[in-house]
Design a protein around this motif. Structure first.
Motif, PDB file in Angstrom:
ATOM      1  N   LEU A 155       0.834  -1.202   0.000  1.00 17.48           N
ATOM      2  CA  LEU A 155       0.000   0.000   0.000  1.00 17.48           C
ATOM      3  C   LEU A 155       0.869   1.252   0.000  1.00 17.48           C
ATOM      4  N   ILE A 156       1.932   1.218   0.772  1.00 20.70           N
ATOM      5  CA  ILE A 156       2.840   2.362   0.840  1.00 20.70           C
ATOM      6  C   ILE A 156       3.572   2.549  -0.486  1.00 20.70           C
ATOM      7  N   ARG A 157       3.995   1.438  -1.093  1.00 17.02           N
ATOM      8  CA  ARG A 157       4.713   1.533  -2.366  1.00 17.02           C
ATOM      9  C   ARG A 157       3.809   2.072  -3.481  1.00 17.02           C
ATOM     10  N   VAL A 158       2.574   1.627  -3.490  1.00 14.86           N
ATOM     11  CA  VAL A 158       1.634   2.123  -4.499  1.00 14.86           C
ATOM     12  C   VAL A 158       1.415   3.623  -4.333  1.00 14.86           C
ATOM     13  N   ALA A 159       1.222   4.078  -3.070  1.00 15.30           N
ATOM     14  CA  ALA A 159       1.018   5.511  -2.824  1.00 15.30           C
ATOM     15  C   ALA A 159       2.258   6.314  -3.193  1.00 15.30           C
ATOM     16  N   SER A 160       3.445   5.750  -2.909  1.00 15.72           N
ATOM     17  CA  SER A 160       4.691   6.440  -3.259  1.00 15.72           C
ATOM     18  C   SER A 160       4.845   6.549  -4.769  1.00 15.72           C
ATOM     19  N   THR A 161       4.460   5.484  -5.462  1.00 11.41           N
ATOM     20  CA  THR A 161       4.538   5.497  -6.928  1.00 11.41           C
ATOM     21  C   THR A 161       3.649   6.581  -7.524  1.00 11.41           C
ATOM     22  N   MET A 162       2.539   6.841  -6.862  1.00 12.51           N
ATOM     23  CA  MET A 162       1.600   7.859  -7.342  1.00 12.51           C
ATOM     24  C   MET A 162       1.984   9.262  -6.889  1.00 12.51           C
ATOM     25  N   GLY A 163       3.143   9.389  -6.239  1.00 14.99           N
ATOM     26  CA  GLY A 163       3.665  10.708  -5.878  1.00 14.99           C
ATOM     27  C   GLY A 163       3.442  11.133  -4.454  1.00 14.99           C
ATOM     28  N   SER A 164       2.898  10.284  -3.624  1.00 12.50           N
ATOM     29  CA  SER A 164       2.661  10.648  -2.223  1.00 12.50           C
ATOM     30  C   SER A 164       3.936  10.405  -1.410  1.00 12.50           C
ATOM     31  N   THR A 165       4.413  11.424  -0.735  1.00 14.87           N
ATOM     32  CA  THR A 165       5.630  11.299   0.075  1.00 14.87           C
ATOM     33  C   THR A 165       5.474  12.084   1.377  1.00 14.87           C
ATOM     34  N   GLY A 166       6.411  11.848   2.287  1.00 16.54           N
ATOM     35  CA  GLY A 166       6.492  12.636   3.515  1.00 16.54           C
ATOM     36  C   GLY A 166       5.221  12.624   4.335  1.00 16.54           C
ATOM     37  N   PHE A 167       4.859  13.820   4.810  1.00 12.07           N
ATOM     38  CA  PHE A 167       3.697  13.940   5.688  1.00 12.07           C
ATOM     39  C   PHE A 167       2.414  13.591   4.965  1.00 12.07           C
ATOM     40  N   HIS A 168       2.348  13.886   3.658  1.00 12.03           N
ATOM     41  CA  HIS A 168       1.151  13.553   2.891  1.00 12.03           C
ATOM     42  C   HIS A 168       0.939  12.043   2.858  1.00 12.03           C
ATOM     43  N   LEU A 169       2.013  11.284   2.683  1.00 14.46           N
ATOM     44  CA  LEU A 169       1.930   9.823   2.690  1.00 14.46           C
ATOM     45  C   LEU A 169       1.483   9.313   4.056  1.00 14.46           C
ATOM     46  N   PHE A 170       2.040   9.902   5.098  1.00  9.58           N
ATOM     47  CA  PHE A 170       1.676   9.468   6.448  1.00  9.58           C
ATOM     48  C   PHE A 170       0.220   9.792   6.755  1.00  9.58           C
ATOM     49  N   ARG A 171      -0.217  11.005   6.389  1.00 12.41           N
ATOM     50  CA  ARG A 171      -1.573  11.458   6.721  1.00 12.41           C
ATOM     51  C   ARG A 171      -2.649  10.711   5.940  1.00 12.41           C
TER      52      ARG A 171
END
Length: 261
Positions: A155-171
Motif C-alpha cells: 500500500l505504501i509503495r503504491v502511494a509512493s509510486t503515485m507521488g505521495s511522500t512525507g507527511f502527505h503519505l503518512f496522513r
C-alpha cells in the motif's frame, strides 16, 4: 430492544440476589448492606447512600475531581503515546532501544509506581496524574507503533509510486490505514487510565472517588463503598459504550469493515 430487555432482566436478577444475600445475612450486615430495601425501618441501603451523597454534593465533587485528573492525564498520554509510537515505527534504532524499554515497563503494574510518584510529586494531584500518564502512554505507544508497522508495504509503495511522500503519505495512507486499530488502543488505554486514577487516589489521599473509597474502608461503611463502586462502573460503562464504541463503529462502517442490517 431485545438487548435492552435482556440487560434489564439481568440487572433485576442481580438485585434480587443482592437483596437475598442481605436479608438472609449470608454475610454480617455491615459487610453486605441491602441495595434498595432496608433490613430495619430507616436503615441504610446502598441506593439511599448513593442518592444522599449526590444530593449533598459529596459524591459529585469527588467524581468531578477524578474525571478532571483522568482527562488531563489521558490527553497528555495520548500525545506522548502517539509521538513515541510513530518514532518507534519510523526509526529502527529507537525501536531496538526505546521500544524494548517501553515493552518492559508495560509489564509493571501502574500501582507499583505510586511510591515513586509520591516521592517525586508528593501526595496530591501530581502523583495521580503521573500514574495515569504512565499507564496510558505506555499502552498507546505499543498499540500505535504496532498499528503503524502493520500497514501493508504494498500500500505504501503504491502511494509512493503515485507521488505521495512525507507527511502527505503518512496522513493519507499510513495513519488512515491504522485508525481502527488506534481507536481500539485508545479504548484499552482509557480503561487503564480510569483504573490508574482510582488506584492513585486510593493510595495518594488527594481527594476524588478513590479517597472516598479509602474513607469508607476506614470507617467500615460498606454502603458508601458500594455506592462509589456503582458510580465507577456507570462512568466506565458510559464512556466506553457511548463514546469509544460509537466512534469505533462509525469508523468501521466508514471503512466498510462493519455493515448495518
Amino acid at each position: 430492544m431485545i438487548t435492552l430487555l435482556r440487560r434489564t432482566i439481568f440487572v433485576l436478577i442481580l438485585v434480587i440476589i443482592w437483596e437475598a444475600i442481605s436479608k438472609f445475612e449470608v454475610f454480617p450486615a455491615f459487610m453486605w448492606p441491602p441495595l434498595i430495601i432496608p433490613n430495619d425501618p430507616g436503615g441504610v441501603t446502598v441506593v439511599k447512600t448513593l442518592i444522599n451523597g449526590i444530593v449533598d454534593g459529596q459524591l459529585l465533587e469527588a467524581t468531578g475531581s477524578s474525571l478532571i485528573r483522568l482527562f488531563i492525564g489521558f490527553f497528555i498520554a495520548v500525545v506522548i503515546g502517539f509521538i513515541l509510537g510513530f518514532l518507534i515505527y519510523k526509526y529502527k534504532i529507537i525501536d531496538d532501544t526505546l521500544g524494548f524499554f517501553v515493552t518492559s515497563l508495560q509489564a509493571i503494574p501502574n500501582i507499583v509506581w505510586m511510591p515513586l510518584a509520591i516521592l517525586w510529586f508528593g501526595l496530591g494531584v501530581g502523583s495521580v496524574i503521573f500514574i495515569v500518564i504512565l499507564g496510558a502512554a505506555l499502552s498507546i505507544t505499543i498499540t500505535s507503533s504496532t498499528a503503524f508497522k502493520s500497514v501493508p508495504p504494498l500500500l505504501i509503495r503504491v502511494a509512493s509510486t503515485m507521488g505521495s511522500t512525507g507527511f502527505h503519505l503518512f496522513r493519507t495512507v499510513i495513519f488512515k490505514s491504522t485508525i481502527p486499530q488506534q481507536i481500539a488502543g485508545l479504548r484499552l488505554a482509557w480503561a487503564l487510565a480510569w483504573r490508574a486514577v482510582l488506584a492513585g487516589e486510593l493510595l495518594g489521599g488527594s481527594g476524588g472517588l478513590g479517597t472516598l473509597l479509602d474513607l469508607g474502608r476506614s470507617i467500615q461503611a460498606m454502603d458508601l463503598i458500594f455506592s462509589i463502586m456503582i458510580i465507577i462502573g456507570v462512568i466506565g460503562s458510559f464512556i466506553d459504550n457511548f463514546i469509544f464504541v460509537r466512534i469505533e463503529r462509525y469508523v468501521l462502517r466508514k471503512w466498510g469493515i462493519l455493515t448495518t442490517h
